[in-house]
Design an enzyme around this catalytic site. Structure first.
Site, PDB file in Angstrom:
ATOM      1  N   CYS A   2     -39.501  64.257  45.988  1.00 51.22           N
ATOM      2  CA  CYS A   2     -40.718  63.508  45.762  1.00 51.22           C
ATOM      3  C   CYS A   2     -40.799  62.011  46.165  1.00 51.22           C
ATOM      4  O   CYS A   2     -39.728  61.419  46.063  1.00 51.22           O
ATOM      5  CB  CYS A   2     -41.140  63.547  44.247  1.00 51.22           C
ATOM      6  N   CYS A  26     -41.016  57.228  40.141  1.00 48.43           N
ATOM      7  CA  CYS A  26     -40.767  56.946  38.795  1.00 48.43           C
ATOM      8  C   CYS A  26     -39.327  57.089  38.158  1.00 48.43           C
ATOM      9  O   CYS A  26     -38.589  57.901  38.654  1.00 48.43           O
ATOM     10  CB  CYS A  26     -41.574  58.725  38.095  1.00 48.43           C
ATOM     11  N   CYS A  81     -37.067  59.833  36.913  1.00 49.01           N
ATOM     12  CA  CYS A  81     -37.255  61.310  37.372  1.00 49.01           C
ATOM     13  C   CYS A  81     -36.090  61.612  38.420  1.00 49.01           C
ATOM     14  O   CYS A  81     -35.892  60.939  39.372  1.00 49.01           O
ATOM     15  CB  CYS A  81     -38.314  61.572  38.058  1.00 49.01           C
ATOM     16  N   CYS A 138     -45.877  77.270  32.371  1.00 47.31           N
ATOM     17  CA  CYS A 138     -46.068  75.995  33.131  1.00 47.31           C
ATOM     18  C   CYS A 138     -45.348  75.777  34.253  1.00 47.31           C
ATOM     19  O   CYS A 138     -44.248  75.965  34.375  1.00 47.31           O
ATOM     20  CB  CYS A 138     -45.828  74.838  31.901  1.00 47.31           C
ATOM     21  N   CYS A 177     -50.576  76.640  32.966  1.00 43.57           N
ATOM     22  CA  CYS A 177     -50.795  75.444  33.023  1.00 43.57           C
ATOM     23  C   CYS A 177     -49.926  74.967  34.237  1.00 43.57           C
ATOM     24  O   CYS A 177     -48.866  75.445  34.751  1.00 43.57           O
ATOM     25  CB  CYS A 177     -49.854  74.675  31.830  1.00 43.57           C
ATOM     26  N   CYS A 216     -53.604  68.610  29.263  1.00 41.52           N
ATOM     27  CA  CYS A 216     -52.151  68.409  28.672  1.00 41.52           C
ATOM     28  C   CYS A 216     -51.706  67.242  29.177  1.00 41.52           C
ATOM     29  O   CYS A 216     -51.516  66.885  30.197  1.00 41.52           O
ATOM     30  CB  CYS A 216     -51.416  69.628  29.315  1.00 41.52           C
ATOM     31  N   ARG A 262     -46.279  68.727  21.468  1.00 41.24           N
ATOM     32  CA  ARG A 262     -45.148  69.634  21.794  1.00 41.24           C
ATOM     33  C   ARG A 262     -44.016  68.675  21.768  1.00 41.24           C
ATOM     34  O   ARG A 262     -43.770  67.435  22.391  1.00 41.24           O
ATOM     35  CB  ARG A 262     -45.405  69.985  23.428  1.00 41.24           C
TER      36      ARG A 262
HETATM   37  N1  SAM Z   1     -44.879  65.359  40.100  1.00 41.84           N
HETATM   38  C1  SAM Z   1     -45.768  65.518  39.151  1.00 41.84           C
HETATM   39  C2  SAM Z   1     -46.286  64.492  38.371  1.00 41.84           C
HETATM   40  O1  SAM Z   1     -45.405  63.594  38.126  1.00 41.84           O
HETATM   41  O2  SAM Z   1     -47.617  64.329  37.892  1.00 41.84           O
HETATM   42  C3  SAM Z   1     -45.540  66.562  38.162  1.00 41.84           C
HETATM   43  C4  SAM Z   1     -44.078  66.965  37.557  1.00 41.84           C
HETATM   44  S1  SAM Z   1     -43.366  65.278  36.556  1.00 41.84           S
HETATM   45  C5  SAM Z   1     -41.490  66.125  36.675  1.00 41.84           C
HETATM   46  C6  SAM Z   1     -43.919  65.899  35.002  1.00 41.84           C
HETATM   47  C7  SAM Z   1     -43.322  65.034  33.693  1.00 41.84           C
HETATM   48  O3  SAM Z   1     -42.088  65.044  33.685  1.00 41.84           O
HETATM   49  C8  SAM Z   1     -43.609  63.532  34.113  1.00 41.84           C
HETATM   50  O4  SAM Z   1     -44.875  62.970  33.908  1.00 41.84           O
HETATM   51  C9  SAM Z   1     -42.534  63.062  33.091  1.00 41.84           C
HETATM   52  O5  SAM Z   1     -43.353  62.808  31.701  1.00 41.84           O
HETATM   53  C10 SAM Z   1     -41.628  64.236  32.660  1.00 41.84           C
HETATM   54  N2  SAM Z   1     -40.232  63.863  33.048  1.00 41.84           N
HETATM   55  C11 SAM Z   1     -39.632  63.850  34.317  1.00 41.84           C
HETATM   56  N3  SAM Z   1     -38.475  63.497  34.316  1.00 41.84           N
HETATM   57  C12 SAM Z   1     -38.212  63.217  33.099  1.00 41.84           C
HETATM   58  C13 SAM Z   1     -36.997  63.022  31.970  1.00 41.84           C
HETATM   59  N4  SAM Z   1     -36.000  62.675  32.657  1.00 41.84           N
HETATM   60  N5  SAM Z   1     -37.231  62.997  30.775  1.00 41.84           N
HETATM   61  C14 SAM Z   1     -37.923  63.250  30.243  1.00 41.84           C
HETATM   62  N6  SAM Z   1     -39.359  63.767  30.903  1.00 41.84           N
HETATM   63  C15 SAM Z   1     -39.372  63.624  32.172  1.00 41.84           C
HETATM   64 FE1  SF4 Z   2     -42.437  62.791  41.795  1.00 38.90          FE
HETATM   65 FE2  SF4 Z   2     -40.867  63.032  39.523  1.00 38.90          FE
HETATM   66 FE3  SF4 Z   2     -42.687  61.159  39.682  1.00 38.90          FE
HETATM   67 FE4  SF4 Z   2     -43.709  63.527  39.264  1.00 38.90          FE
HETATM   68  S1  SF4 Z   2     -42.450  62.579  37.812  1.00 38.90           S
HETATM   69  S2  SF4 Z   2     -44.312  61.996  40.782  1.00 38.90           S
HETATM   70  S3  SF4 Z   2     -41.833  64.585  40.407  1.00 38.90           S
HETATM   71  S4  SF4 Z   2     -40.928  61.188  40.924  1.00 38.90           S
END
Ligand code: SAM
Ligand code: SF4
Ligand code: DTB
Length: 331
Positions: free
Chosen positions: A69, A73, A76, A113, A144, A204, A276
């Site tokens: 990606c 973030c 992530c 989901c 979802c 959500c 949740r």
């Molecule tokens: N890429 C898309 C986005 O960010 O909108 C969808 C997938 S993203 C992985 C979905 C959510 O997963 C993120 O907004 C975050 O809240 C959660 N998430 C990702 N990594 C995480 C982590 N290490 N611990 C807890 N929540 C996490």
């Molecule tokens: Fe990409 Fe992870 Fe951020 Fe979703 S949460 S936009 S998968 S970096």
């Protein structure tokens, strides 16, 4: 041992939700600062007015497009900017998605989901996901998806395919947000949520705690969620999964009771939402999870994996629910 007294706010100083009026951070802080037992009692009271307190809704996750990606973030493992050992894959074929969805249903989940590691999907990707949504719905599951930022027409398209929920998290308070993500703004997220709402898809939306934010910033996240008009139908409260290789790998641990408080405050401020218990359950013992249910959590991710990280084994969760006398609820 000398224990310093904790200041106890008068119960009258902690407001109930008022019709249509917004929460502010001081009010939500006052909830966070209640004595633990009083806070849980208040959350239970709200919970029991709106739900069967012994019922839980189960959602199973599938990563339909993993890793690579472009976003940054900081929590992530799927960001291409960090080396968290996640291989980047292609969008899964429909058959694989259906096999996973059928297994989720057979195991007792009611919602499926699908998550994709995209900043925002391209037209052909939305088309492919719409096919998945249609096919998963035909199995008799709620659907979802979480695909990143959406344009108006894309939200419409997903709605027409029959999508029930779109997950898009605010993640944290506006004032802490810039420390975690720089490649999209808070407003970008609010705009996508607005498009989802406008298209008639249920929202959500939740966040992550344990990223080093202050209590006031946790309250700030809850204020943002609770003041969405209307507030989300589904509110995932994630505990940060600290993944090696990500910038938040060494985030300071959060007091477990503070996590429970966050659930309770979400329940009180969003009385009719499904709250949740989301990422981070693998590191929580069963007593802590039971406290989260007492605090008003009435949904969880169910299945051995989240997206790229682990989740408790199905058998362990069944056993936990059985010991707590909880039953599975639809929707
Ligand atoms: N890429 C898309 C986005 O960010 O909108 C969808 C997938 S993203 C992985 C979905 C959510 O997963 C993120 O907004 C975050 O809240 C959660 N998430 C990702 N990594 C995480 C982590 N290490 N611990 C807890 N929540 C996490
Ligand atoms: Fe990409 Fe992870 Fe951020 Fe979703 S949460 S936009 S998968 S970096
Ligand atoms: C949400 O709020 N939590 C889920 C779901 N929505 C998509 C994702 C949690 C991801 C945890 C880290 C991982 O497994 O990659």
């Amino acid at each position: 041992m000398q224990i310093d007294p904790v200041p106890v706010p008068a119960s009258s100083a902690v407001p109930s939700r008022r019709n249509g009026s917004a929460w502010n951070v001081d009010e939500v802080m006052a909830l966070f600062e209640m004595p633990f037992a009083d806070l849980l009692f208040r959350a239970q009271d709200v919970h029991r007015r709106h739900f069967d307190a012994n019922a839980i809704q189960l959602s199973t996750l599938l990563s339909i497009k993993t890793g690579g990606c472009p976003e940054d973030c900081g929590y992530c493992p799927q960001s291409a900017r960090y080396d968290a050992g996640v291989e980047s894959g292609k969008l899964l074929p429909l058959d694989d998605v259906l096999t996973a969805a059928q297994a989720a249903k057979d195991n007792g989940a009611t919602r499926f989901c699908m998550g994709a590691a995209w900043r925002s999907p391209k037209a052909h990707q939305v088309e492919a996901v719409c096919e998945m949504v249609q096919a998963v719905k035909q199995l008799g599951l709620e659907t979802c998806v979480t695909l990143g930022m959406l344009k108006d027409a894309q939200a419409q398209q997903l709605r027409e395919a029959g999508l029930d929920y779109y997950n898009h998290n605010l993640d944290t308070a506006p004032e802490f947000y810039g420390r975690i993500i720089t490649t999209r703004t808070y407003q970008d997220r609010l705009d996508t949520l607005e498009r989802v709402r406008e298209a008639g898809i249920k929202v959500c939306c939740g966040g992550i705690v344990g990223m080093g934010e202050s209590r006031r910033e946790r309250a700030g996240l809850i204020v943002q969620l609770a003041n969405l008009d209307p507030y989300p139908e589904s509110v995932p409260i994630n505990h940060l999964v600290r993944v090696q290789g990500t910038p938040l790998a060494d985030a300071p641990p959060l007091d477990a009771f503070e996590f429970v408080r966050t659930i309770a405050v979400a329940r009180i401020t969003m009385p009719e939402a499904r709250v949740r218990l989301s990422a981070g359950r693998e590191e929580m013992n069963e007593a802590l999870q039971a406290l989260c249910f007492l605090a008003g959590a009435n949904s969880m991710f169910y299945g051995d994996r989240l997206l790229t990280t682990g989740n408790p084994q199905i058998e362990a969760d069944r056993n936990l629910l059985h010991r707590l006398g909880m039953r599975v609820d639809a929707g």
